[in-house]
Design a protein around this motif. Structure first.
Motif, mmCIF file in Angstrom:
data_model
loop_
_atom_site.group_PDB
_atom_site.id
_atom_site.type_symbol
_atom_site.label_atom_id
_atom_site.label_comp_id
_atom_site.label_asym_id
_atom_site.label_seq_id
_atom_site.Cartn_x
_atom_site.Cartn_y
_atom_site.Cartn_z
ATOM 1 N N PHE A 124 0.827 -1.215 0.000
ATOM 2 C CA PHE A 124 0.000 0.000 0.000
ATOM 3 C C PHE A 124 0.860 1.263 0.000
ATOM 4 C CE2 PHE A 124 -3.418 -2.634 2.329
ATOM 5 C CZ PHE A 124 -3.780 -3.208 1.141
ATOM 6 N N ALA A 125 1.558 1.446 -1.088
ATOM 7 C CA ALA A 125 2.419 2.609 -1.243
ATOM 8 C C ALA A 125 3.387 2.715 -0.061
ATOM 9 C CB ALA A 125 1.605 3.889 -1.393
ATOM 10 N N ALA A 126 3.892 1.538 0.354
ATOM 11 C CA ALA A 126 4.921 1.461 1.392
ATOM 12 C C ALA A 126 4.463 1.975 2.750
ATOM 13 C CB ALA A 126 6.201 2.169 0.944
ATOM 14 N N ARG A 160 5.530 11.549 -12.856
ATOM 15 C CA ARG A 160 4.844 11.191 -14.094
ATOM 16 C C ARG A 160 4.399 12.432 -14.847
ATOM 17 N NH1 ARG A 160 -0.227 7.036 -15.074
ATOM 18 N NH2 ARG A 160 -1.557 8.826 -15.371
ATOM 19 N N ILE A 169 -0.061 10.062 -4.102
ATOM 20 C CA ILE A 169 0.140 8.717 -3.552
ATOM 21 C C ILE A 169 0.939 7.833 -4.510
ATOM 22 C CG2 ILE A 169 -2.136 7.874 -4.358
ATOM 23 C CD1 ILE A 169 -0.634 6.800 -1.046
ATOM 24 N N GLN A 170 0.695 7.978 -5.829
ATOM 25 C CA GLN A 170 1.404 7.117 -6.783
ATOM 26 C C GLN A 170 2.883 7.479 -6.869
ATOM 27 O OE1 GLN A 170 -1.338 8.885 -7.600
ATOM 28 N NE2 GLN A 170 -2.944 7.423 -8.174
ATOM 29 N N GLN A 206 4.678 4.483 -8.748
ATOM 30 C CA GLN A 206 3.979 3.220 -8.909
ATOM 31 C C GLN A 206 4.212 2.591 -10.281
ATOM 32 O OE1 GLN A 206 -0.246 3.613 -8.858
ATOM 33 N NE2 GLN A 206 -0.571 1.423 -8.859
ATOM 34 N N THR A 207 4.116 3.381 -11.326
ATOM 35 C CA THR A 207 4.296 2.833 -12.668
ATOM 36 C C THR A 207 5.638 3.218 -13.266
ATOM 37 O OG1 THR A 207 3.068 4.699 -13.582
ATOM 38 C CG2 THR A 207 1.835 2.683 -13.166
#
Ligand code: FAD
Ligand code: AMP
Lengths: 321, 259
Positions: free
Chosen positions: A133-135, A235, A270-271, A251-252
C-alpha cells in the motif's frame, strides 16, 4: 549446504549491482550458485565469484536473446530440477518477475515478489519482507509450498564480497514451443550516461511539474551532479515529455529507496510516494506549504525552486572549495 | 476476433488502505473501483474493436459481489458483455489460484486475445498476465506501451529491465499494457445507460470445474506472518524561503553528510 540459485542480471557479461545484492542475501540461506544466460561468461565469472557464487551455470544459447522472457524459464526450471535448490532468487524487474511467476507455477512452488529483505526463519526457510500500500505497510511472509521463488528489489542489502573461485558448468537446455513464440525484433539498451542508475543511487534528485519545461531539467541535473546523484522525475514531468520515462519514480515507474531523496516541484501524490516513501532521508522544495510531499519531508523549503536550487548548488560548491 | 479484458476491482489507492487481522486486504473500510491501470487495457480493446470488423470485447473479473461495479464501469466505456466469477471459496486466493480461475473462465468463453493491465493497484505483483499465459499455453507479450494487433500477430514496444524492445508474437496471446499505451476514455452518459442493458453473466467455481480446495486461503502457497503499519514519517523542519532557503538546505545536507 543447500544451493541457492541466483539469476544474473547482466548485459554481455557486465553484471548489475542488484545481482551482487542477491548473492549477498543468498549467503544467508545457503551456498549461492549463479545462472548466467547469454554471452559474457568471461567477464561475469570473476565478479560472481568475488561475491560468493560457488558455481556458475552457463546457458549460452541464441534463444535467450532472440525470444522474450520464456527461454529463461526453461533454463531455470531445467537447472532447478537437477540441483534441487533451497531457494531461487531473481531481480524484481518486469522480466525477473515474469520469469519467477512462470517458474514457480511449473515447479509447483510459492512465490514472493518485490521483497525488500530476506531473513532465515526458525526452520531454516526464508522469511521475506515486502512493502505494501504505497509502502505504508511492512509485510513479512513465508512460502509454504515447494522451492521458494523470490524476486528482490534493488538496494535490499549492501553487497558484501566473499571471494571464491567458481566452478563453471555449461548447460544445454531444451526450449519448448511457447518459449520461442515471442520474438525480440530489436533491443536498444538504455543509455547508462555518466550519472548513477536510479535504482542503485545513494542520492536521487527528482523534478516534477513545477520544473516547468524540458530545458529547466538542466537545473535538476546540476543539483544532482553536485551531489553525485541520479535524476528522477514525476509522471507529470515525464508525460509532458520533459524527461525520459526510464527516470520516472513511482507506482508505474521505478521504485527507489536511496539514502537521500530530494523532490523539487513535486506535490507528492500517492502514486509518486509509492516509489520513494522508503527513502532514508527526504527533502522537498515546493512553493505550496500545503503540498503533501512536506508530510514526508525531514526538511522542507517552502519556496520557488528556481531560487532555491541554484543557491543550493552554489552553496554546496562554496562549502567544498 | 474475441477479446477478453481482465479487470480487477480494487480498493481506492488514494484512500487509507489497511490489512485485516489475517493479513488480507481490508475491502470493507474503503471504496473500491476499477483498477486505474486496467482502464488502459479496456481502452486498447476498444481501439482494436473500432479499427476492425467482427471484434467482440468481453470483460472478466474474479472477485466478491461488488466487483460487478468494475465490469459496469468497463461496459460503460464500451464493449459487448461481461463475466463475473464469484464464489465464497475464492476469498483469500493468491496469484496462482486467481490465475487458475481466470484461465478456466477464459477457456470457457473462448479467446483470440486476452488483455490485462500491467499490474493491479492493490496487490501489484504484475504476474497474473504471465501466469495466465503459462496456464493457457499461449505467448505472453507483457508491459507493452505501444500496441499493434493485425493479421494474427501482436507487435509492441516494451520497456524491459534494461532495454527498450520491439517484440512480436502470434495470436492467441496474452498481452499486458502500461499506463503509457494511450489515455483511457471516460464513459459517456449514453455509454453508462447502454451498459445497463449489456449481458453480465455470473459464474461460480462449479461452472468452471474447479474444486474449492484448489483456491482460497487453504491453497495459498505463501502465508503472511505479520502486516505492520510503518510508523508515519515524522514531519521534519519546514522553512519558508526568505532568500536563504538554498543555503539552509545546503547546511542541512552537510550536517547529514550528504554534501
Ligand atoms: C494509475 C496511476 C499511476 C501513476 N503512476 C505515477 C508514477 O509512477 N509516478 C508519479 O510521479 N506519478 C504517477 N501518477 C500520477 C500522480 O497521480 C500525479 O498526477 C503526479 O505524481 C503529479 O506530478 P507532480 O507532483 O510533478 O505534479 P503536480 O501534482 O501538478 O505538482 C506540481 C507541484 O509543483 C509545485 N510547484 C510549481 N511551481 C513551482 C516552483 N516554481 N517552485 C517550487 N514548486 C513549484 C506545485 O506547488 C505543486 O505542488 C500515477 C497516476 C495514476 C492514476
Ligand atoms: N481478480 C482479478 N480479476 C480480473 N483480472 C485480474 C485479477 N487479478 C489480476 N487481474 C489482471 O492481471 C493484471 C495484473 O495483476 P497483478 O498480477 O495482480 O498485478 C491486472 O491488471 C488485471 O488485468
Amino acid at each position: 549446504m543447500a544451493e541457492i540459485l541466483v539469476l544474473v542480471d547482466h548485459t554481455a557479461g557486465v553484471v548489475r549491482k542488484p545481482t551482487l545484492e542477491l548473492l549477498t542475501l543468498a549467503r544467508r540461506l545457503g551456498e549461492p550458485t549463479a545462472v548466467l544466460l547469454g554471452p559474457g561468461a568471461d567477464t561475469a565469472t570473476e565478479v560472481l565469484g568475488r561475491f560468493g557464487a560457488h558455481k556458475v551455470y552457463l546457458v549460452d544459447a541464441p534463444e535467450v536473446e532472440e525470444f522474450l522472457v520464456t527461454p529463461a524459464v526453461d533454463a531455470l526450471a531445467q537447472i532447478a530440477e537437477g540441483t534441487a535448490p533451497a531457494a531461487i532468487l531473481l531481480p524484481s524487474g518486469p522480466d525477473g518477475k515474469e520469469i519467477a511467476a512462470r517458474l514457480a507455477l511449473r515447479l509447483g512452488s510459492g512465490l514472493v515478489t518485490d521483497a525488500v529483505d530476506i531473513t532465515v526463519g526458525a526452520d531454516g526457510r526464508p522469511v521475506t519482507e515486502q512493502s505494501a500500500f504505497a509502502a505504508t505497510y511492512r509485510v513479512t511472509a513465508q512460502i509454504t509450498r515447494g522451492t521458494p521463488v523470490i524476486t528482490v528489489k534493488p538496494n535490499a542489502v549492501a553487497p558484501e564480497p566473499s571471494p571464491v573461485t567458481p566452478e563453471l558448468e555449461k548447460r544445454d537446455i531444451t526450449f519448448g514451443p511457447v518459449s520461442t513464440a515471442v520474438r525480440v525484433l530489436s533491443r536498444t539498451p538504455r543509455e547508462r550516461g555518466d550519472r548513477p542508475e536510479l535504482t542503485e543511487a545513494d542520492i536521487v534528485v527528482s523534478g516534477g511539474r513545477g520544473v516547468n519545461g524540458a530545458e529547466n531539467f538542466a537545473l535538476i541535473e546540476r543539483v544532482a551532479d553536485t551531489l553525485g546523484a541520479a535524476v528522477g522525475a514525476s509522471r507529470a514531468a515525464v508525460d509532458a515529455g520533459w524527461y525520459p520515462h526510464s527516470h520516472q519514480v513511482g507506482q508505474t515507474g521505478t521504485q527507489v529507496s536511496p539514502q537521500l531523496y530530494l523532490a523539487a516541484g513535486i506535490s507528492g501524490a500517492i502514486q509518486h510516494r509509492a516509489g520513494m516513501q522508503t527513502s532514508k532521508t527526504i527533502v522537498a522544495v515546493n512553493k505550496d506549504a500545503d503540498a503533501p510531499i512536506f508530510e514526508l519531508a525531514d526538511y522542507g523549503v517552502v519556496g520557488d525552486l528556481f531560487q532555491v536550487l541554484p543557491q543550493l548548488a552554489e552553496e554546496i560548491e562554496r562549502r567544498r572549495s | 476476433m474475441k477479446i477478453v479484458v481482465c479487470v480487477k476491482h480494487v480498493p481506492d489507492a488514494t484512500a487509507d488502505r489497511t490489512f485485516t487481522e489475517d493479513g488480507t486486504t481490508d475491502r470493507a473500510s474503503v471504496d473500491s473501483l476499477l483498477s486505474e491501470l486496467d482502464e488502459y487495457a479496456v481502452e486498447q480493446a476498444l481501439r482494436i474493436a473500432e479499427s476492425g470488423s467482427d471484434v467482440q470485447v468481453s470483460y472478466l473479473t474474479v472477485g466478491p459481489d461488488d466487483a460487478k461495479d468494475a465490469l459496469r464501469k468497463a461496459l460503460a466505456m464500451g464493449g459487448d458483455s461481461a463475466l463475473h466469477v464469484a464464489d465464497e471459496d475464492i476469498e483469500g486466493s493468491d496469484v496462482f489460484a486467481t490465475s487458475l480461475v481466470l484461465a478456466r473462465a477464459i477457456e470457457r468463453h473462448g479467446f483470440d486475445l486476452v488483455l490485462c493491465g500491467m499490474a493491479s493497484t492493490d496487490g501489484g505483483s504484475a504476474v497474473v498476465p504471465a501466469l495466465l499465459a503459462e496456464r493457457l499455453g499461449v505467448p505472453a507479450v507483457t508491459h507493452i506501451e505501444e500496441l499493434t494487433v493485425e493479421d494474427g500477430t501482436v507487435t509492441g514496444r516494451r520497456e524491459g529491465d534494461s532495454a527498450t524492445e520491439r517484440v512480436q508474437g502470434t495470436l492467441p496471446a496474452v498481452v499486458s499494457v502500461t499506463d503509457r499505451s494511450g489515455d483511457a476514455r471516460y464513459p459517456s452518459f449514453k455509454g453508462i445507460m447502454a451498459a445497463k442493458k449489456k449481458p453480465l453473466e455470473t459464474l461460480g467455481l462449479a461452472d468452471l470445474g474447479i474444486d474449492a480446495g484448489q483456491v482460497g486461503r487453504t491453497a495459498a502457497r505463501s502465508a503472511v506472518d505479520t502486516a505492520t503499519r510503518r510508523p508515519p514519517r515524522t514531519k521534519g523542519e519546514l522553512v519558508s524561503d526568505d532568500g536563504t532557503g538554498g543555503v539552509g538546505l545546503a547546511a542541512f545536507l552537510t550536517a547529514k553528510k550528504f554534501a
